[in-house]
Design a protein around this motif. Structure first.
Motif, PDB file in Angstrom:
ATOM      1  N   SER A  21      -1.112  16.517  29.272  1.00  0.00           N
ATOM      2  CA  SER A  21      -1.834  16.821  28.035  1.00  0.00           C
ATOM      3  C   SER A  21      -1.305  18.091  27.389  1.00  0.00           C
ATOM      4  O   SER A  21      -1.348  18.246  26.162  1.00  0.00           O
ATOM      5  CB  SER A  21      -3.329  16.942  28.319  1.00  0.00           C
ATOM      6  N   ASP A  22      -0.794  19.014  28.213  1.00  0.00           N
ATOM      7  CA  ASP A  22      -0.201  20.249  27.695  1.00  0.00           C
ATOM      8  C   ASP A  22       1.245  20.061  27.259  1.00  0.00           C
ATOM      9  O   ASP A  22       1.686  20.637  26.268  1.00  0.00           O
ATOM     10  CB  ASP A  22      -0.268  21.351  28.764  1.00  0.00           C
ATOM     11  N   TYR A 149      17.064   7.972  28.418  1.00  0.00           N
ATOM     12  CA  TYR A 149      16.079   9.032  28.592  1.00  0.00           C
ATOM     13  C   TYR A 149      16.670  10.346  28.090  1.00  0.00           C
ATOM     14  O   TYR A 149      17.883  10.572  28.201  1.00  0.00           O
ATOM     15  CB  TYR A 149      15.693   9.179  30.068  1.00  0.00           C
ATOM     16  N   PHE A 150      15.805  11.206  27.579  1.00  0.00           N
ATOM     17  CA  PHE A 150      16.270  12.487  27.051  1.00  0.00           C
ATOM     18  C   PHE A 150      15.109  13.463  27.088  1.00  0.00           C
ATOM     19  O   PHE A 150      13.939  13.086  27.246  1.00  0.00           O
ATOM     20  CB  PHE A 150      16.793  12.335  25.612  1.00  0.00           C
ATOM     21  N   ARG A 151      15.421  14.739  26.933  1.00  0.00           N
ATOM     22  CA  ARG A 151      14.413  15.795  27.021  1.00  0.00           C
ATOM     23  C   ARG A 151      13.581  15.847  25.740  1.00  0.00           C
ATOM     24  O   ARG A 151      14.106  15.659  24.640  1.00  0.00           O
ATOM     25  CB  ARG A 151      15.077  17.142  27.281  1.00  0.00           C
ATOM     26  N   TRP A 152      12.291  16.111  25.895  1.00  0.00           N
ATOM     27  CA  TRP A 152      11.380  16.196  24.767  1.00  0.00           C
ATOM     28  C   TRP A 152      11.779  17.317  23.817  1.00  0.00           C
ATOM     29  O   TRP A 152      11.780  17.137  22.590  1.00  0.00           O
ATOM     30  CB  TRP A 152       9.963  16.404  25.296  1.00  0.00           C
ATOM     31  N   GLN A 153      12.143  18.489  24.351  1.00  0.00           N
ATOM     32  CA  GLN A 153      12.540  19.580  23.476  1.00  0.00           C
ATOM     33  C   GLN A 153      13.796  19.218  22.700  1.00  0.00           C
ATOM     34  O   GLN A 153      13.938  19.576  21.526  1.00  0.00           O
ATOM     35  CB  GLN A 153      12.760  20.865  24.267  1.00  0.00           C
ATOM     36  N   GLN A 404       2.370  23.919  19.831  1.00  0.00           N
ATOM     37  CA  GLN A 404       2.607  25.351  19.704  1.00  0.00           C
ATOM     38  C   GLN A 404       3.183  25.971  20.976  1.00  0.00           C
ATOM     39  O   GLN A 404       3.180  27.200  21.132  1.00  0.00           O
ATOM     40  CB  GLN A 404       1.323  26.056  19.295  1.00  0.00           C
ATOM     41  N   ASP A 405       3.655  25.133  21.908  1.00  0.00           N
ATOM     42  CA  ASP A 405       4.289  25.661  23.105  1.00  0.00           C
ATOM     43  C   ASP A 405       5.673  26.205  22.767  1.00  0.00           C
ATOM     44  O   ASP A 405       6.398  25.613  21.943  1.00  0.00           O
ATOM     45  CB  ASP A 405       4.433  24.579  24.166  1.00  0.00           C
ATOM     46  N   PRO A 406       6.107  27.285  23.390  1.00  0.00           N
ATOM     47  CA  PRO A 406       7.455  27.802  23.147  1.00  0.00           C
ATOM     48  C   PRO A 406       8.495  26.828  23.661  1.00  0.00           C
ATOM     49  O   PRO A 406       8.196  25.970  24.514  1.00  0.00           O
ATOM     50  CB  PRO A 406       7.481  29.122  23.933  1.00  0.00           C
ATOM     51  N   PRO A 407       9.724  26.908  23.169  1.00  0.00           N
ATOM     52  CA  PRO A 407      10.781  25.990  23.625  1.00  0.00           C
ATOM     53  C   PRO A 407      10.982  26.082  25.127  1.00  0.00           C
ATOM     54  O   PRO A 407      10.897  27.163  25.714  1.00  0.00           O
ATOM     55  CB  PRO A 407      12.029  26.470  22.872  1.00  0.00           C
TER      56      PRO A 407
END
Length: 409
Positions: A21-22, A149-153, A404-407
């Motif tokens: 969720s985070d 597959y790949f990274r969300w960021q 709003q999470d930092p990279p």
């Protein structure tokens, strides 16, 4: 890894649900492996038997393009014949194009690449490529597939490049179906599907938007219909024709500022909202998915293999059976009852996203982005002037990012 004792507890499930969720691209760890929910994009396609070499070569094309796009260094590659893993770039891995040309029609052409050395663990970035065999030399018994597959960021920073790649690949493969969203990333070792399927069943109770994507088990069933899209989806020309609708009729049926429809030669690429979401059950049944599902329901697959390895009497780990699978496939139906009648409720309308025109003071401190530039997400202080990107895009409009999470590196 075990099949005689529970592999997860209620506390472990609750902890992982909170973590996802985070940040939706997160892992759960065990002693000798880790499983992760990951962004994915998968293409399913058929090919003319006479063009089996061309189909194999196109898989290599997609692999090479994706590798350049994500800029990742793979650690593992599999041999196209033995399917054994070797260090990426090893001399024991043959030239894929040479092997594509020499693999006959009645033999599958398959290779995988991954940044994860442990074959029991989910990768962060990977590509699984499979051209199915055709035994009767007349028809495709199973869909062939490309699963990525790949990274969300990475996706957050490269949305335009990713979308261009998806449209080009759909046309290159003449894809019959394509899906993108969040799913548990399948490890290289197919035997790990037992653990993956157990977690899928547990997490599906909490997230409407957790897709289940397992080409090895689904490729035959998906020739009979589509599965309910959770976010990005290719409505191919073949399946649109089965609906009896034109491209313009599809656009009118999905006329909503939150739904994006991109035209390509192979069909129409549809996105539900600005970005994928796990759609927590606690937030209600997501309305965009309900709307698209209503349109696509006539062509929904009647049954689908979600597990990959069989369930047996006395199995302590709950996975999807036929009855639950049918309910899960209908979770976006207005008369659906997944995960339970008590937990289902309409979604709460989201608050409008905060916007601001360039060269105006930032109204709220936080991470902002603009569709006018890929990878534009950055932090602005309140009162700081938002920059003008310029170019041919038009007025630069900045949007406050929901995340709003930092990279994350």
């Amino acid at each position: 890894m075990t099949t005689v004792a529970p592999i997860l507890s209620p506390d472990e499930v609750a902890s992982f649900v909170a973590t996802l969720s985070d940040w939706p691209n997160s892992e759960v760890f065990y002693e000798n492996y880790a499983l992760a929910v990951s962004p994915f994009t998968t293409f399913y396609f058929a090919y003319e038997p006479a063009n089996h070499v061309e189909a194999s070569l196109r898989l290599v094309d997609v692999h090479e393009t994706f590798e350049k796009l994500v800029g990742e260094t793979y650690r593992i590659g599999t041999h196209p014949e033995s399917e054994r893993p070797h260090p990426y770039g090893s001399k024991r891995l043959p030239d894929r194009r040479v092997w594509a040309r020499k693999t006959p029609l009645n033999k599958q052409f398959v290779f995988n690449v991954s940044d994860e050395e442990n074959p029991l663990s989910s990768p962060a970035t990977a590509g699984y490529f499979w051209r199915s065999s055709t035994w009767d030399e007349r028809s495709n018994i199973d869909h062939s597939s490309v699963q990525l597959y790949f990274r969300w960021q990475w996706w957050l920073d490269h949305q335009k490049e990713w979308r261009d790649f998806v449209l080009q690949t759909a046309d290159l493969l003449n894809a019959d179906q394509a899906y993108s969203g969040f799913a548990i990333a399948n490890p290289l070792d197919i035997g790990a599907r037992y653990e993956v399927a157990t977690w899928e069943r547990a997490l599906a109770h909490h997230f409407y938007g957790l897709d289940i994507d397992f080409p090895f088990g689904m490729s035959k069933d998906l020739q009979e219909g589509i599965r309910p899209p959770t976010w990005g989806f290719l409505l191919s020309n073949r399946w649109r024709s089965k609906l009896g609708l034109s491209r313009e009729q599809i656009r009118k049926a999905l006329d909503d500022p939150q739904i994006r429809v991109e035209e390509c030669a192979s069909g129409q690429w549809i996105e539900l909202g600005d970005q994928p979401s796990l759609c927590p059950v606690a937030e209600g049944v997501p309305p965009l998915q309900v709307r698209l599902n209503h349109l696509l329901r006539p062509i929904r697959v009647p049954k689908l293999e979600l597990v990959g390895l069989g369930q047996w009497d006395g199995d302590p780990n709950e996975r999807f059976g036929q009855a639950d699978t049918k309910r899960w496939l209908a979770r976006f139906d207005t008369d659906g009852d997944w995960p339970s009648s008590d937990l289902r409720r309409p979604a709460t309308p989201p608050e409008p996203r905060l916007h601001c025109t360039a060269l105006q003071p930032c109204p709220k401190a936080g991470f902002w982005f603009t569709p006018a530039q890929a990878g534009s997400r950055r932090f602005f202080k309140a009162g700081e002037l938002l920059p003008d990107i310029g170019g041919d895009y038009g007025a630069t409009i900045w949007q406050l990012d929901e995340n709003q999470d930092p990279p994350r590196l």
